[in-house]
Design a protein around this motif. Structure first.
Motif: not given
Lengths: 373, 425, 294
Positions: C237, C241-242, C249, C253, C257
């Protein structure tokens, strides 16, 4: 098989504590040597130095005539049995036995035959597939012994191997070890604090105290001629009675005087004790050297004993009494099983005079005298 | 949290009986505009006797803190601030209270707001749910000192046959990006991190190429020549004209590159215009100006709009007091005071205010930016669209999908989302 | 005959009575959430319409498993977990072995080692994002000073996952060290001396004695670390953010999402249930393997 020679071996730890202080000793090829002493006397450290588990601070160690100070334990060709067995907990008994051989690349068939032989010798065949956690103390001890045996080393080092066993088991293992030594003839160094083990098993005993060797000799020799009061009081139970006294002139001879009791010194010892005439000494009398009946020719001397109590053990009776007078020093005397005495009763026993030992109170060393058979 | 709710509950019970000990609780994000509001709160309490408690948290925490309070029949927040991302979700779920009756009853003039902002964080389907709080439209930050440099001017003229100056069109801007990329200097710095930074920044590229997210029927229109060109240009900017690692930059990292003088330009949120003049975080203070992202023709803006709105949740324990606060904080005087502290206006009368313009000469540019700006699709699944867009754009920039494939994938998912939301028939 | 059995029954009742509060608490804090999640996973439950009105059966599971992005996340997570657990184990064991021989200043080493472990993963992520900034970060600065090319730590699809792995190792390796060190220091000393006399080299001692004796500790350590690694979320994160693309990813996470961006709690629960099943199978296998050792 090999002899082991210690030449002024010293072990000093980084914190300046000296555990072994310039010890020299020759262990003959094939000898059963006992290291005896109280805990902390340096006997185990000496053994571990022989094994190579402790570095030698100074001095030389020779095994089979070869200096091995810097040789790795594995290459000294010795085997060690530890007090708490030190088996490999995750391996079966068979694998415990085989481990050292495998590391030495001994052929599998040879390993198998040695294990079979040793297992038969020690009676552990049914245990071969078990793990140490499934064994009793005595069984573990046998496996530990077996692990040393399969290696067929030049010498066995045994570090208090029997001390974790109960009394009965210990007695039978003592016999087994002696039998083993008789059949193998391999040099054995056996560390113990148990004087019974020392007396019964060893060909020679090496008694240590505070990092020094106090006395080395055959068991009976050490027993009958202790080098000092320490050895005298360490060996045998009950130990030698050590009584404060004096050497006095007795006509043309000498006598050891304790309280009001005069013990004439045999003529053969006079020369040895003459220098201490008129001086205080420590008189050593073994509990075994008293008897109910006097022997003629002045061989014994009567002693009055004021009974405190008697300990009836079965095979024998221990008489605890005040020596010579009701306020005299306490002594222990070993008597035959039918001996009886009441508390407060005065008993007259006869001491076998040739067995007397006299020690210098300052140095605690024995006053050397001729050895009478 | 529990403490807060208990406090809220206790207050709510107290409020119903004792009117004068009133207080308003608001959850807000820790940003400068919140600070400006805070400084003015004593005035409000003095005027109305109503206490205001601001619970200030990180953006990341806001949504998670809000939803349970909004779902509850009686929550602890009297009023809330809503990011345009959440507008679709919150209104669809029916969590916000319509404000039209109150606006009418009190004669509050909502026509002073920039219309684009009312569309974004004011009205949904003709119903007013929010009052626009502050805007964070995106603009083009560029280095005025580099443009004014005589050597640059001469070189640019020789290379392109054109005069060097603030770009009037998107094409001219891209040409400048290429021109300024040499040695340690980069023509542009991008914020390529998934999902919001890249999605928001790329939206400007889309609008600059004349593209839009969807047509009037909510059919997605991304896999079009404009969309593909925008993505190709974006990828080229990251890879050829930007610094190493821009594909993973968040806005603060990209801003740092700009602030350390590492790039000629940076398309970003308008609040960075004030930050770049702060010598404590910038070595190029006074050398950077902001303008609307240029479009295909001079005068056509391509900036992405963005804003927060004030709203009163249906679960508000004291909506009347909350409305009193909203009216006050969005009044001309208070809005102007906030703007004078550096706040980002939403009211046209504040944008045109002489004092504000005197203090911040770039206010005009900010207004132009807003007036010519474009809105991101606002519907229930806006956050999910941002997520999908971020993933696919990032894949394309990483070279793992072609621009057309990436945009086709977004199109498919966006159409599905719009269908799910009932926008696309 | 009946006397002792009534006594026993009374004892048993008393036992249940005494443990009831604890069991109830366990039930409430562990089983209830799990069952709630399982129940949610077979319903259409979104944050916009948080109700159990629509039963969907395996639809959420089918949707999750049918989504190539989720399958990618599962595969990537398996790779990530494998890499961090094995590398951390290798480093951790080496350091633990070295520390096990240390006699002085042990508390100081412990203190230094525990520092990263005590840090919040969010802080760790922020710090490393700063250190690894491609043009302004200290790592690339040092690299260029030493004459190397700067590395695109987080911006390259090939590098990013390794960067995350590296940061995770930095953050979590002390966990391995501390647990393994505790295991090592509880090993008996004597077998090592026996092995020395038996002729084992340092390496043979390690492979034939240390490793087998440590096996239960090692398996528990790997298991715990593995479960934690599967849950890695904060680092992703904060740091990527992947991205870039879908290069980092990780599945936790992705689940986050689905739950909090897509607001689809139902499908997120299904994803979690799938993940739980995978972890349970793995845990069961390792546990049984450990049972065979002792």
């Amino acid at each position: 098989m090999a002899s082991i020679t210690l030449d002024k071996i010293t072990k000093t730890y980084p914190n300046d504590v000296t555990a072994v202080n310039g010890v020299s000793l020759d262990i003959r090829d094939g000898e059963f040597m006992i290291f005896l002493g109280p805990s902390g006397c340096g006997k185990s450290t000496t053994l571990r130095m022989i094994a190579g588990l402790e570095a030698i601070s100074s001095g030389d160690l020779l095994i089979g005539g070869r200096r091995v100070n810097e040789v790795d334990p594995a290459d000294r060709d010795i085997a060690i049995v530890f007090q708490n067995y030190a088996l490999y907990p995750h391996m079966t008994v068979a694998r415990n036995l085989a481990f050292g051989l495998r590391l030495r690349h001994v052929e599998a068939s040879e390993i198998q035959s040695r294990i079979t032989r040793v297992a038969a010798l020690l009676g552990i065949e049914p245990l071969l597939s078990r793990k140490p956690s499934q064994l009793s103390g005595g069984q573990r001890q046998r496996v530990a012994l077996g692990r040393a045996l399969v290696r067929e080393p030049q010498a066995f080092l045994l570090d208090e191997p029997l001390s974790n066993l109960d009394a009965t088991l210990r007695a039978s293992m003592r016999t087994e070890l002696i039998k083993l030594h008789n059949s193998l003839g391999t040099t054995i160094v056996h560390v113990t604090h148990d004087q019974v083990e020392a007396m019964t098993m060893g060909e020679r005993i090496c008694i240590m105290r505070d990092g020094d060797i106090v006395q080395v000799g055959a068991p009976m020799e050490v027993y009958r001629n202790p080098a000092d009061t320490f050895v005298a009081s360490f060996l045998a139970t009950p130990p030698m009675n050590l009584l404060p006294g004096r050497i006095e002139s007795d006509g043309d001879g000498l006598a050891a005087v304790v309280e009001t009791c005069r013990l004439p010194i045999p003529a053969a010892y006079r020369e040895a004790y003459a220098s201490h005439a008129g001086k205080p000494v420590i008189v050593g009398l073994r509990p075994e050297d008293f008897q109910a009946v006097a022997v003629g020719g002045g061989r014994t001397a009567p002693v009055a004993l004021h009974t405190i109590t008697t300990e009836v053990l079965g095979p024998e009776v221990i008489l605890v009494a005040n020596f010579a007078s009701p306020g005299g020093p306490e002594v222990h005397i070993r008597m035959p099983r039918d001996f009886r005495a009441k508390t407060g009763e005065t008993v007259t026993l006869h001491f076998d005079l040739p067995e007397i030992q006299v020690f210098d109170p300052g140095t605690t060393r024995v006053l050397a005298r001729p050895f009478l058979p | 949290m529990l403490k807060q709710s208990l406090l809220g509950l206790a207050l709510a019970t107290a409020l119903s009986t004792v009117a004068h000990a009133e207080s308003v609780n608001i959850l807000m994000e820790g940003v400068p505009d919140t600070e400006y509001v805070k400084t003015l709160l004593p005035e409000f309490t003095k005027e109305t006797g109503i206490e205001v408690n601001l619970e200030v948290v990180n953006y990341a925490e806001m949504h998670t803190k809000l939803v349970p309070q909004l779902v509850a029949p009686k929550g602890s927040y009297s009023a809330i601030v809503v990011d345009f991302y959440w507008v679709g979700e919150f209104t669809k779920a029916g969590w916000l209270m319509p404000l039209d009756d109150r606006i009418k009853a009190d004669g509050f003039d909502a026509s002073v707001y920039v219309p684009k902002l009312m569309d974004l964080v004011g009205q949904v389907d003709g119903v007013t749910y929010m009052l626009p709080f502050y805007n964070y439209a995106m603009g083009l930050l560029y280095r005025t000192d580099l443009l004014a440099d005589e050597a640059n001017k001469a070189a640019y003229l020789e290379e392109t046959g054109e005069e060097l100056g603030p770009p009037k069109t998107w094409g001219e801007y891209l040409q400048q990006v290429k021109f300024f990329t040499k040695g340690d200097m980069h023509g542009v710095v991008n914020q390529g991190l998934r999902p919001d930074p890249i999605a928001m920044e790329w939206s400007n590229y889309l609008f600059a190429n004349g593209g839009e997210y969807h047509d009037a029927d909510w059919h997605s229109t991304l896999n079009t020549p404009a969309g593909v060109a925008a993505l190709d240009q974006y990828k080229a900017n990251v890879e050829e004209y930007g610094p190493l690692g821009a594909a993973s930059f968040s806005f603060d990292e990209a801003f740092n590159v700009m602030a350390q003088g590492g790039a000629y330009s940076y398309i970003t949120y308008n609040f960075f215009r004030a930050a770049i003049d702060d010598p404590s975080q910038s070595t190029v203070a006074g050398k950077v100006e902001i303008m609307p992202v240029p479009g295909q023709e001079p005068g056509v803006g391509a900036s992405l709009n963005g804003a927060w709105g004030w709203a009163i949740p249906k679960s508000s324990p004291n909506p009347d007091a909350a409305w009193t606060f909203l009216k006050w904080v969005e009044s001309h005087d208070i809005a102007k005071k906030r703007a004078l502290q550096g706040g980002s206006p939403t009211r046209l009368d504040v944008f045109d205010d002489a004092d504000v313009n005197a203090k911040y000469p770039y206010t005009g540019a900010m207004k132009d930016m807003l007036l010519t700006s474009h809105n991101f699709p606002v519907f229930t699944y806006t956050p999910q669209l941002v997520e999908v867009l971020g993933r696919e754009l990032s894949l394309a920039v990483a070279g793992e999908a072609s621009s057309a494939d990436a945009l086709a994938a977004v199109e498919t998912e966006m159409n599905e989302l719009a269908k799910k939301d009932g926008k696309l028939k | 005959m009946s006397q002792p059995s009534t006594m026993e029954a009374a004892d048993r009742r008393f036992g249940w009575f005494m443990s009831a509060p604890g069991l109830a608490l366990l039930l409430a804090v562990i089983l209830f959430p799990v069952f709630w999640a399982l129940f949610t996973s077979v319903h259409e439950f979104t944050l916009i319409a948080p109700n159990f009105d629509t039963f969907t059966g395996i639809e959420n599971y089918a949707a999750a498993l049918g989504d190539p992005a989720f399958r990618h996340s599962l595969g990537l997570t398996a790779f990530f977990v494998g890499a961090v657990v094995l590398i951390e184990f290798a480093i951790g064991f080496l350091v633990a072995l070295m520390l096990n021989g240390v006699e002085r200043f042990k508390p100081i080493y412990y203190g230094i080692l525990l520092c990263p472990l005590l840090m919040n993963p969010v802080i760790v992520g922020l710090i490393w994002r700063m250190f690894l900034h491609p043009s302004l970060g200290i790592v690339n600065y040092l690299l260029t000073v030493a004459g190397f090319e700067p590395v695109n730590w987080l911006g390259s699809t090939k590098m990013a996952i390794w960067t995350i792995i590296m940061v995770d190792i930095w953050h979590q390796v002390s966990f391995m060290i501390v647990l393994l060190l505790a295991g090592l220091s509880s090993l008996p000393k004597e077998p090592y001396e026996a092995a020395r006399v038996d002729g084992a080299s340092v390496f043979q001692s390690f492979f034939f004695i240390t490793l087998p004796l440590m096996m239960p500790v090692i398996i528990v350590t790997l298991l715990i670390r593995m479960i934690f690694a599967v849950k890695t979320y904060d680092l992703i994160y904060i740091m990527t953010r992947g991205g870039p693309g879908v290069a980092t990813d990780l599945v936790s996470y992705a689940i986050y999402r689905t739950a909090f961006v897509s607001l689809n709690i139902g499908e997120a629960s299904a994803m979690s249930a799938i993940l739980l099943a995978v972890i349970l199978i793995f845990t069961g296998y390792l546990y049984r393997y450990m049972r065979t050792l002792t």
